[in-house]
Motif scaffolding. Sequence first.
Motif, PDB file in Angstrom:
ATOM      1  N   ALA A 251     -29.699   8.628  -6.187  1.00  0.00           N
ATOM      2  CA  ALA A 251     -30.001   8.108  -4.857  1.00  0.00           C
ATOM      3  C   ALA A 251     -30.386   9.238  -3.897  1.00  0.00           C
ATOM      4  N   GLY A 252     -31.194  10.177  -4.393  1.00  0.00           N
ATOM      5  CA  GLY A 252     -31.674  11.260  -3.548  1.00  0.00           C
ATOM      6  C   GLY A 252     -30.772  12.470  -3.471  1.00  0.00           C
ATOM      7  N   GLU A 253     -29.640  12.437  -4.156  1.00  0.00           N
ATOM      8  CA  GLU A 253     -28.727  13.582  -4.183  1.00  0.00           C
ATOM      9  C   GLU A 253     -28.759  14.224  -5.560  1.00  0.00           C
ATOM     10  N   PHE A 254     -28.879  15.549  -5.602  1.00  0.00           N
ATOM     11  CA  PHE A 254     -28.919  16.264  -6.873  1.00  0.00           C
ATOM     12  C   PHE A 254     -27.489  16.592  -7.289  1.00  0.00           C
ATOM     13  N   VAL A 255     -27.124  16.171  -8.497  1.00  0.00           N
ATOM     14  CA  VAL A 255     -25.748  16.292  -8.973  1.00  0.00           C
ATOM     15  C   VAL A 255     -25.747  16.974 -10.328  1.00  0.00           C
TER      16      VAL A 255
ATOM     17  N   ARG B 214     -13.030  20.951 -20.038  1.00  0.00           N
ATOM     18  CA  ARG B 214     -12.899  20.495 -18.640  1.00  0.00           C
ATOM     19  C   ARG B 214     -14.241  19.974 -18.144  1.00  0.00           C
ATOM     20  N   CYS B 215     -14.208  18.863 -17.445  1.00  0.00           N
ATOM     21  CA  CYS B 215     -15.416  18.218 -16.932  1.00  0.00           C
ATOM     22  C   CYS B 215     -15.373  18.233 -15.417  1.00  0.00           C
ATOM     23  N   LEU B 216     -16.350  18.904 -14.796  1.00  0.00           N
ATOM     24  CA  LEU B 216     -16.372  19.054 -13.344  1.00  0.00           C
ATOM     25  C   LEU B 216     -17.689  18.542 -12.771  1.00  0.00           C
ATOM     26  N   VAL B 217     -17.615  18.053 -11.548  1.00  0.00           N
ATOM     27  CA  VAL B 217     -18.784  17.508 -10.856  1.00  0.00           C
ATOM     28  C   VAL B 217     -19.142  18.422  -9.693  1.00  0.00           C
ATOM     29  N   ARG B 218     -20.429  18.706  -9.553  1.00  0.00           N
ATOM     30  CA  ARG B 218     -20.905  19.514  -8.430  1.00  0.00           C
ATOM     31  C   ARG B 218     -22.021  18.762  -7.720  1.00  0.00           C
ATOM     32  N   ARG B 219     -21.880  18.593  -6.426  1.00  0.00           N
ATOM     33  CA  ARG B 219     -22.947  18.004  -5.616  1.00  0.00           C
ATOM     34  C   ARG B 219     -23.787  19.154  -5.062  1.00  0.00           C
ATOM     35  N   LEU B 220     -25.063  19.184  -5.440  1.00  0.00           N
ATOM     36  CA  LEU B 220     -25.903  20.350  -5.175  1.00  0.00           C
ATOM     37  C   LEU B 220     -26.829  20.192  -3.968  1.00  0.00           C
ATOM     38  N   GLY B 221     -26.749  19.059  -3.281  1.00  0.00           N
ATOM     39  CA  GLY B 221     -27.589  18.888  -2.111  1.00  0.00           C
ATOM     40  C   GLY B 221     -28.688  17.857  -2.333  1.00  0.00           C
ATOM     41  N   ARG B 222     -29.614  17.778  -1.385  1.00  0.00           N
ATOM     42  CA  ARG B 222     -30.667  16.786  -1.452  1.00  0.00           C
ATOM     43  C   ARG B 222     -31.666  17.107  -2.570  1.00  0.00           C
ATOM     44  N   ALA B 223     -32.046  16.068  -3.294  1.00  0.00           N
ATOM     45  CA  ALA B 223     -33.014  16.248  -4.369  1.00  0.00           C
ATOM     46  C   ALA B 223     -34.368  16.689  -3.823  1.00  0.00           C
ATOM     47  N   SER B 224     -34.677  16.305  -2.584  1.00  0.00           N
ATOM     48  CA  SER B 224     -35.960  16.692  -1.990  1.00  0.00           C
ATOM     49  C   SER B 224     -36.049  18.199  -1.825  1.00  0.00           C
TER      50      SER B 224
END
Length: 252
Positions: A225-229, A237-247
Amino acid sequence: RAPWRAAARAVELLARLALGRPVAVRRVAVECDRAGWWVVAARLRLAAGVSLDVVAGRRHRGPAALRALGWLARARLARDRRGVLAACRAGLRVVRRDVAAVAAWEVRAGIGAHLAELAELGLRSALAGGRGRVILRWMDECRAVAGDQPPVLPPADPGLARELVELRSAVAGGASPAVVRRLERRVRDREWGESGTPVSVAGWDFADVAGRLGHRALVSFADVAGEFVAVSVVDGRCLVRRLGRASAVAAA
């Protein structure tokens, strides 16, 4: 060609909705149902977010496209994240079972778009939950849907070719859902008998994945939904990083 008027009006309303313009769709959706345009009516109701219970009620019968839209409506009606994911999983499983062997490219492409919506909704819901393993699984579901499309090759079986022509004509001519469903089943049964086409499903066990990695790292990326993850797997270990806007990524 009076029955086509309702479908044409629905296309106009879908275009207006895509442009963000508020429109009233209930009457046109009912007219589409009466004329046999069940899939068009379901698309219109989903796009406008109205009468989703009507669409969800058709997830167990009719053509594969209608059932895919029905499961999508059921997911949108779910009261919690668990319900959303359950509906998305059921929709992907049930519709894939019938679609995997349909060789009519344009029919599969249309249904594939609805399957992609189910997978994307599941991924968005999983991301909201924040559990890395669940997010990683739904990333793979999205990739599996994207990889389900077959090569554009004519069937070698002349009987299958004739039945595909009949199916295409029925879809293009607005045949009743019962007729389309019957033709889809005939094509599917013949295709399965000829080639035993497997169903693509993104199924795996996290412990097995982590074990195979050993000391290596896995990083999976997705635009949600427009967010780069990014989801990483390192030493189990499994970790999630939100990297900012895909644009911003696209611009770079």
